[in-house]
Write an enzyme that holds these catalytic residues in place. Structure first.
Site, PDB file in Angstrom:
ATOM      1  N   GLY A  51       0.828  -1.196   0.000  1.00  0.00           N
ATOM      2  CA  GLY A  51       0.000   0.000   0.000  1.00  0.00           C
ATOM      3  C   GLY A  51       0.862   1.247   0.000  1.00  0.00           C
ATOM      4  N   CYS A  52       0.254   2.362  -0.338  1.00  0.00           N
ATOM      5  CA  CYS A  52       1.006   3.616  -0.446  1.00  0.00           C
ATOM      6  C   CYS A  52       1.492   4.094   0.925  1.00  0.00           C
ATOM      7  CB  CYS A  52       0.171   4.689  -1.131  1.00  0.00           C
ATOM      8  SG  CYS A  52      -1.488   4.922  -0.457  1.00  0.00           S
ATOM      9  N   TYR A  53       0.597   4.111   1.907  1.00  0.00           N
ATOM     10  CA  TYR A  53       1.017   4.541   3.245  1.00  0.00           C
ATOM     11  C   TYR A  53       2.115   3.636   3.801  1.00  0.00           C
ATOM     12  CZ  TYR A  53      -2.848   7.918   3.804  1.00  0.00           C
ATOM     13  OH  TYR A  53      -3.697   8.993   3.690  1.00  0.00           O
TER      14      TYR A  53
END
Lengths: 336, 336, 336, 336
Positions: free
Chosen positions: B145-147
């Site tokens: 995921g990006c986070y």
């Protein structure tokens, strides 16, 4: 592999010139100079661009020793002497300033006394789609202004039909340059939109030079965004034309152009962000017979650095698309 | 030249996957599919990306006939069956959804029952800098995921020093996807900034999986911008460390990493916009001895499509930088 | 009807002070002065504010002749001498600068030598909700900084529970003032988000003064928007507390406060744009027992001009809401 | 103190209507209704507006029992039946939709069959500056569209001089309403600017009705901002006029108008943000003799809710400025 210097690489257009050359498959970036920020690496001044070269003070001999061609991204007035020095030393030059775009009279009327008018004769106006052949053979190309690029490309196929045109143009803030001023202060731009330079904007001179019409109304507006420029153009034809003729005029002008997109609907500036495309949509308003043309570019790309490299490619005998697009089926991808 | 399909190319991450592959010097984009917009050309749905291929309905056999590998950019739940079908047909797959990132328990606790848990064993978590070797040999890579990408990269060099960490993270709106909702309505975003998913954001599961700390506080916030993500990380070390040790920890972890920039000052998300870089700045707060780490990525690039291609490059035995950077001195430019 | 002067009315906070006083039902705006733009009408410098008074050069005697009280919106250092002159002439003063917020030691450590330390003793820190009684009787109120206002209001009800706190704060650009600098250039702000002043931001001094904790981590970030500030606060309590106690703490602190909204969900800065409200949401993170507090204000209102008028109302013996809210059932509407 | 209901108070314009009435010195807000969000308090749906009333389902009898007048902020088509019910019950109504703005033919050509054409005769077009006297005596006022308000106000003083006009208009996103659509998705708006509704935008009908010219070109564009609308108008006079005549025309039309500002330079939309002002700048382009008029409003204020209250004030025999400005020397401040 030609060696290229970028003069004035600390500004927005110059930095993008450097980045495009850096990633270009057949150009080598050998020098970057800047009036401010000399001594810093370009990638530290503009972290978006991964160019590790160090910005140097401009020195014509040093540049000439390392480069075969130069992209000059200085403000008008400052550019001319630098261009003259580089030409003297045998470089080919694309100048992004206004210094060599106009006949002497027009330049001095809109700008200031010209210090190198002797070079005006050989300078070619770098609107690629119109002057491709002259550009290919030129030593000095004067890259057009951002507003003129979008407006003239949008109007050329129909400009012979009318005596006057109206260009209601809107540009993002990067067109105003890196100087911190009231005009570029975030608070004066965000949640704002305003006309500026009404009647007085100097890009009018290029419209007058290139468009075969008697009267031009040109009103720039400032958009609350970074990169992007839209020209909404209005023209009342002297005789009725229909949708078929309109389409044929644009098709015959641009169907084979690699950087012109004839769009089925009015384009948004986001459609061409970070690209060298000019997206154009033309239509005839039924109620009035008026021709409406909407022309969108990224002011830093097709309106400045992108078109400069497109011109440089031509001057160096290369495919003009090199370094500007790279997808399958085009030179940047397939050639190597 | 490997043949690559992008599944789910109408979404933001999928469209960028397609664009990167399209411009990649050693990959050929052979198919793009989409659940919405099938029948349209990708460049008409996303005009910024100059990819003229037509979006097709997904058909595993057709994809398998035309591609050796696939990037799957479906939402979680929808991705797993498609991934299973493609693996069955012999393709190598990078899945951008959450479906194969977590152990079954964690997945089913944070998401939903898993329909293809039999594949979890062989799936490699695609945080390139941490699992490069496993990725190189994998059939199935679960792109992070990006986070988690920004947070874990920022914290890994120091996570062993503490029992708990706080991640105050901020992302642009493209992370929320193309669906038009109240949350993505322009008026609810512009001139706004707000926390969301406090305690409940599913990306927490990846932080728990990857970070060797007992307690994690993770609070995402929505930024009024397009692309960009910053994780501000706070960690109280169990023992005093000094600036030298801190620097050595980051240097030894990342000095040779092509896509990690150790920055001398806290990075802004604009520094990495439209790039695959993760820019990290770490410092020790004198007053408290606390370690502060600021980690910035473009959520669509290193946080999604960029890292996916980085992983695919490795899976196909190529230089991981290919198609992601192209300047002088790196493979994309010099290699051919 | 008290007569009020605004000193420094060309800046963002000063102009808003003038506008609020201009529309205030029981204050009369009698003078506006400015270091720049003197001679211009305020409404020409800031067209959003319909205040036709002309900005004058500052002259203490002239101000004293026309006003009973003054709001001083000068930068620190420049404010102190002006404040001293006005107090000497019998005016009551709310100073929006940092000059009278801190004990001398703290001021001189964070700012510069203090030229009017003799006034520090009587200056009251103008965090209305905390020092309402002292403010009511004060001649000189030092209006808090924007970051401290949001952070301290958010943390006070729980600050006794912990030895240290983390404040991850984000502010819009109007907090940086009208000066055109690289930092406030549109292009450096839009599509960007970055930490700044890490460890060194001077507002830390106010947090240290007001919060009964040993260690404070305070990291400001710059948001790409005009007005708005969010403080995300993290605090690990020394003993377990539950949601009921948390709620009671905030209710007992703020239930009757006219400008504090206890919100059921994390607030966005847009919720309080152009208002004097501070919206606070507190929660206990289950996984860690940590207390999370999100506190949102408009940095120009509750973080500057709004709170200044709130304080001035109290100093003049009026309902503190006057001129700041005007709906049915509150003084601004019903009183006349 | 007149009692006022706002019908459709969950939308952007309706919510602002409610907020203005709530703070109005001589109106009492007694009911707010909404098709969505019924049961919620207005201040929870729109936290910027401090109106604690609860949104109810619309019930004509209940509204009539509590209110003497109503502002109806429903979409066209939905408004007419509600307006009819309220008129029947004796309320005075300002309708913000298009339902009663146009003659039946024009309405049905641009919109749909009209369900309450019997009311068209008595409806007064609520462009306050033009129809002030009729508005004062009306039971039903049809509040103009946002684009027509700015455009017609800008053009009226010169429209008799020409046979055709061009209106290049730009509006912020709040004009598109609260519905979450592709058009209002943040990513499609931010860093974008595009024409829309070229030739087909329904506001053209109001221009045709109000402007005495044969041909109208009207092209709306979408700005990446919240509130604000600028109309750039172009008109080629049939006979030469000079700057003096131009100035006299605007002065004689607007010098005494409380909500028209004749500006010395082209206005930005930020100049009138959150105000009921229309800022107009007119000039004659020397090169062409063309008249250029730039007219800026806040589309939610003078373009919707603000003008609606201005009209309601007149219908109720009050100073039209009440509740819309409140500075010294105007009614809102001094009158009570």
């Amino acid at each position: 592999m030609a060696r290229v210097a970028v003069i004035g690489a600390a500004g927005f257009a110059g930095a993008l010139c450097a980045d495009i050359v850096w990633r270009h498959p057949k150009l080598e970036l050998t020098a970057v100079t800047a009036r401010s920020d000399a001594g810093a690496r370009l990638c530290d001044v503009h972290p978006r661009y991964d160019v590790p070269l160090t910005l140097a003070e401009f020195d014509a001999d040093a540049v000439a020793a390392s480069a075969d061609a130069a992209l000059v991204a200085y403000p008008h007035g400052a550019a001319a002497p630098v261009v003259a020095q580089l030409l003297e030393r045998g470089l080919r030059v694309v100048d992004l300033s206004a210094d060599f775009r106009l006949p002497r009279d027009a330049y001095e009327s809109y700008y200031q006394p010209h210090e190198h008018a002797e070079l005006l004769n050989e300078a070619v106006y770098g609107l690629t789609e119109r002057y491709r052949d002259q550009i290919a053979g030129a030593r000095l190309v004067a890259n057009p202004g951002c507003y003129p690029t979008a407006s003239i490309l949008g109007l050329l196929p129909v400009a012979d039909l009318a005596d006057d045109v109206i260009v209601d143009a809107k540009s993002g803030v990067s067109g105003a340059g890196r100087a911190a001023t009231d005009k570029t202060h975030f608070i004066n731009v965000v949640e704002n939109f305003s006309p500026y330079g009404v009647e007085s904007h100097r890009h009018r001179a290029e419209l007058e030079m290139e468009l075969p019409v008697e009267r031009i109304t040109f009103t720039p507006h400032l958009l609350p965004l970074d990169q992007g420029l839209l020209a909404s153009c209005y023209l009342q034809p002297n005789r009725e034309i229909d949708a078929i003729e309109l389409r044929e005029r644009f098709d015959s002008a641009y169907a084979d152009e690699p950087f012109i997109r004839l769009a089925g609907a009015p384009p948004g500036v986001r459609d061409v962000r970070d690209t060298n495309f000019c997206a154009i949509h033309a239509t005839i308003e039924q109620a009035t017979g008026r021709v409406l043309v909407f022309s969108a570019i990224d002011n830093l790309w097709k309106g400045a650095a992108g078109q400069a490299v497109q011109n440089l490619n031509l001057m160096l005998g290369m495919d003009e698309r090199l370094g500007l697009v790279g997808g399958q089926g085009v030179a940047g991808k397939v050639a190597p």
